[in-house]
Design a protein around this motif. Structure first.
Motif, PDB file in Angstrom:
ATOM      1  N   PRO A 158      10.874 -18.372  24.999  1.00  0.00           N
ATOM      2  CA  PRO A 158      10.348 -18.471  23.623  1.00  0.00           C
ATOM      3  C   PRO A 158      10.123 -19.937  22.786  1.00  0.00           C
ATOM      4  O   PRO A 158      11.192 -20.695  23.065  1.00  0.00           O
ATOM      5  N   GLY A 159       8.920 -20.274  22.570  1.00  0.00           N
ATOM      6  CA  GLY A 159       8.762 -21.547  21.907  1.00  0.00           C
ATOM      7  C   GLY A 159       8.291 -22.624  22.645  1.00  0.00           C
ATOM      8  O   GLY A 159       8.185 -23.785  22.374  1.00  0.00           O
ATOM      9  N   ALA A 160       8.526 -22.530  24.043  1.00  0.00           N
ATOM     10  CA  ALA A 160       8.118 -23.438  25.029  1.00  0.00           C
ATOM     11  C   ALA A 160       6.744 -23.929  25.217  1.00  0.00           C
ATOM     12  O   ALA A 160       6.590 -24.947  25.828  1.00  0.00           O
ATOM     13  N   ALA A 161       5.900 -23.014  25.024  1.00  0.00           N
ATOM     14  CA  ALA A 161       4.489 -23.010  25.378  1.00  0.00           C
ATOM     15  C   ALA A 161       3.642 -22.129  24.628  1.00  0.00           C
ATOM     16  O   ALA A 161       4.305 -21.240  24.016  1.00  0.00           O
ATOM     17  N   TYR A 162       2.357 -22.212  24.805  1.00  0.00           N
ATOM     18  CA  TYR A 162       1.247 -21.216  23.977  1.00  0.00           C
ATOM     19  C   TYR A 162       0.838 -20.477  25.209  1.00  0.00           C
ATOM     20  O   TYR A 162       0.161 -21.027  26.107  1.00  0.00           O
ATOM     21  N   ALA A 163       0.783 -19.123  25.023  1.00  0.00           N
ATOM     22  CA  ALA A 163       0.118 -18.231  25.901  1.00  0.00           C
ATOM     23  C   ALA A 163      -0.124 -16.929  25.082  1.00  0.00           C
ATOM     24  O   ALA A 163       0.681 -16.204  24.594  1.00  0.00           O
ATOM     25  N   TYR A 164      -1.730 -16.828  25.090  1.00  0.00           N
ATOM     26  CA  TYR A 164      -2.042 -15.579  24.144  1.00  0.00           C
ATOM     27  C   TYR A 164      -1.359 -14.187  24.588  1.00  0.00           C
ATOM     28  O   TYR A 164      -1.437 -13.786  25.694  1.00  0.00           O
ATOM     29  N   SER A 165      -0.844 -13.404  23.447  1.00  0.00           N
ATOM     30  CA  SER A 165      -0.159 -12.331  23.959  1.00  0.00           C
ATOM     31  C   SER A 165      -0.389 -11.141  22.772  1.00  0.00           C
ATOM     32  O   SER A 165       0.188 -11.361  21.693  1.00  0.00           O
ATOM     33  N   ASN A 166      -1.259 -10.192  23.170  1.00  0.00           N
ATOM     34  CA  ASN A 166      -1.374  -9.080  22.376  1.00  0.00           C
ATOM     35  C   ASN A 166      -0.175  -8.278  22.283  1.00  0.00           C
ATOM     36  O   ASN A 166       0.103  -7.821  21.184  1.00  0.00           O
ATOM     37  N   SER A 167       0.734  -8.138  23.328  1.00  0.00           N
ATOM     38  CA  SER A 167       1.878  -7.435  23.423  1.00  0.00           C
ATOM     39  C   SER A 167       2.842  -8.067  22.401  1.00  0.00           C
ATOM     40  O   SER A 167       3.591  -7.145  21.771  1.00  0.00           O
ATOM     41  N   ALA A 261       0.751 -20.123   4.987  1.00  0.00           N
ATOM     42  CA  ALA A 261       1.746 -19.808   5.616  1.00  0.00           C
ATOM     43  C   ALA A 261       1.365 -19.433   7.217  1.00  0.00           C
ATOM     44  O   ALA A 261       1.837 -19.759   8.279  1.00  0.00           O
ATOM     45  N   MET A 262       0.282 -18.659   7.270  1.00  0.00           N
ATOM     46  CA  MET A 262      -0.392 -18.146   8.506  1.00  0.00           C
ATOM     47  C   MET A 262      -1.186 -19.226   9.295  1.00  0.00           C
ATOM     48  O   MET A 262      -1.448 -19.288  10.448  1.00  0.00           O
ATOM     49  N   ARG A 263      -1.264 -20.382   8.664  1.00  0.00           N
ATOM     50  CA  ARG A 263      -1.822 -21.488   9.626  1.00  0.00           C
ATOM     51  C   ARG A 263      -0.858 -22.976   9.413  1.00  0.00           C
ATOM     52  O   ARG A 263      -1.487 -24.144   9.633  1.00  0.00           O
ATOM     53  N   ALA A 264       0.386 -22.642   9.312  1.00  0.00           N
ATOM     54  CA  ALA A 264       1.170 -23.622   8.967  1.00  0.00           C
ATOM     55  C   ALA A 264       2.034 -23.977  10.700  1.00  0.00           C
ATOM     56  O   ALA A 264       1.898 -22.838  11.285  1.00  0.00           O
ATOM     57  N   GLY A 265       2.297 -25.196  10.671  1.00  0.00           N
ATOM     58  CA  GLY A 265       2.783 -25.200  12.088  1.00  0.00           C
ATOM     59  C   GLY A 265       1.899 -25.256  13.396  1.00  0.00           C
ATOM     60  O   GLY A 265       2.504 -24.584  14.050  1.00  0.00           O
ATOM     61  N   LEU A 266       0.814 -25.438  13.410  1.00  0.00           N
ATOM     62  CA  LEU A 266      -0.059 -25.477  14.239  1.00  0.00           C
ATOM     63  C   LEU A 266       0.248 -25.952  15.636  1.00  0.00           C
ATOM     64  O   LEU A 266       1.031 -27.025  15.932  1.00  0.00           O
ATOM     65  N   VAL A 267       0.167 -25.099  16.544  1.00  0.00           N
ATOM     66  CA  VAL A 267       0.427 -25.318  18.278  1.00  0.00           C
ATOM     67  C   VAL A 267      -0.959 -25.193  18.787  1.00  0.00           C
ATOM     68  O   VAL A 267      -2.038 -24.806  18.435  1.00  0.00           O
ATOM     69  N   GLN A 274      -8.996 -25.931  19.199  1.00  0.00           N
ATOM     70  CA  GLN A 274      -8.783 -24.746  18.825  1.00  0.00           C
ATOM     71  C   GLN A 274      -6.998 -24.787  18.569  1.00  0.00           C
ATOM     72  O   GLN A 274      -6.401 -25.281  19.681  1.00  0.00           O
ATOM     73  N   GLN A 275      -6.462 -24.520  17.613  1.00  0.00           N
ATOM     74  CA  GLN A 275      -5.237 -24.457  17.462  1.00  0.00           C
ATOM     75  C   GLN A 275      -4.848 -23.095  16.838  1.00  0.00           C
ATOM     76  O   GLN A 275      -5.389 -22.228  16.314  1.00  0.00           O
TER      77      GLN A 275
END
Length: 358
Positions: A158-167, A261-267, A274-275
């Motif tokens: 958790p928190g280490a990388a981005y991977a799109y997850s619907n789950s 708040a929904m676009r704060a802290g972009l990764v 795209q972020q």
């Protein structure tokens, strides 16, 4: 188009929007909708057919299956709960889950924020090898999805990388249910759809039905229940989606603090320009427009919904066919239209343009 004819530079811009929408609908043998507002544009139009069998025309007030645009509503509801103190965005969702909830699911200790910005590490059910054999007439619920991914390794810590997850959105929804004691359908209705003031938006626990048919090649996907669940369960008209975008992301929006708040802290994501924030995507066009919102893709139905906060503009589009090439054309047209209209407006009326900027 349902909008009044424009004059001057806007007439040429709207003509190009007409051509893009008409071409996408004709090429896909389906229906298309565009709604583009801002910088002098007040454009709404529909083309093609809502049903190949009956040839019923597509309408601007049709309810659209929005796919992952539904994540904006889920995230807005969770952020509103956090603002009221009902849950902590930075607490592990396991704090709120029962011992038996999501047992054996990787990412169970991710935070709400990590689940919403796709850094939670929860394996995506669309990556499962048997996904094509699923019964898509059955609803997508947290119980079904989290059972399906039980035992599948995490994509990362958790928190280490981005991977799109619907789950991850299913896990977040289940934790929100436990935190509030309310079904997530009620949470969406009371904490997202209700506060937006929209009247033709619905959250679906079963296949949406409606008059608009979608197509994957020759197959009619109308009976599919893919547009259900907290990751993709919302339908709404283009005007309602526009209202949602304006409320959350435009400067004078009624829910602007939630949208912020929904676009704060972009990764960073795996896509250029795209972020991801905890609920919203942020894309930058080649022309420099910053767009905030989401796309949606369920079989037979492709959608986009973006606000341009700095210009006070919104862009909504929908194609009732899984034709990604023509969908790309449909998306690029309003982006170019807003870029051109805002540039023309700035050249003609600089003082008004300055007032609209964030």
């Amino acid at each position: 188009p349902t909008c009044a004819p424009a004059a001057g530079p806007l007439a040429a811009i709207e003509s190009r929007l007409d051509a893009a929408g008409r071409g996408a609908a004709a090429g896909a043998r389906a229906g298309a909708v565009l709604d583009v507002q801002g910088c002098g544009l007040a454009y709404s139009a529909a083309w093609g057919v809502a049903d190949r069998a009956t040839r019923a025309p597509m309408r601007t007030d049709d309810a659209l299956r929005l796919g992952s645009i539904g994540k904006l509503y889920t995230a807005a509801a969770i952020h509103r709960l956090a603002a009221r103190g009902a849950l902590d965005l930075d607490a592990p969702v396991s704090r709120y889950l029962r011992a038996e909830d999501a047992s054996g699911v990787a990412g169970r200790d991710a935070t709400f924020r990590q689940l919403l910005n796709h850094t939670g590490g929860v394996p995506d059910y669309y990556a499962l090898p048997d996904i094509r054999r699923w019964d898509w007439t059955q609803s997508l619920t947290p119980a079904r999805i989290l059972t399906a991914v039980r035992g599948v390794p995490a994509t990362h810590e958790p928190g280490a990388a981005y991977a799109y997850s619907n789950s991850g959105y299913h896990l977040a929804a289940l934790a929100a249910e436990r935190a509030t004691g309310r079904p997530f359908a009620q949470i969406i209705a009371e904490d997202a759809i209700g506060p937006l003031g929209v009247t033709a938006t619905r959250d679906h626990e079963t296949a949406p039905g409606g008059r608009v048919h979608g197509y994957a090649g020759r197959a009619d996907t109308w009976s599919s229940a893919e547009n259900t669940g907290p990751d993709s369960g919302v339908t709404g008209t283009a005007a309602d989606v526009r209202g949602m975008l304006a409320a959350l992301f435009l400067p004078d929006g009624a829910l602007r603090p939630i949208g912020d708040a929904m676009r704060a802290g972009l990764v960073d994501t795996s896509k250029a320009r795209q972020q991801a924030g905890p609920g919203a995507e942020v894309r930058t066009s080649r022309g420099g427009l910053v767009l905030v919102g989401h796309t949606g893709d369920v079989e037979g139905y492709l959608s986009f919904a973006y606000a341009v906060p700095a210009k006070g503009a919104t862009l909504v589009g929908h194609l009732t066919a899984s034709d990604h090439e023509r969908f790309g054309t449909l998306l690029r047209a309003p982006v170019a239209a807003v870029e051109e209209a805002c540039a023309a407006r700035g050249a003609l009326r600089p003082s008004r343009s300055n007032r609209s900027a964030v």
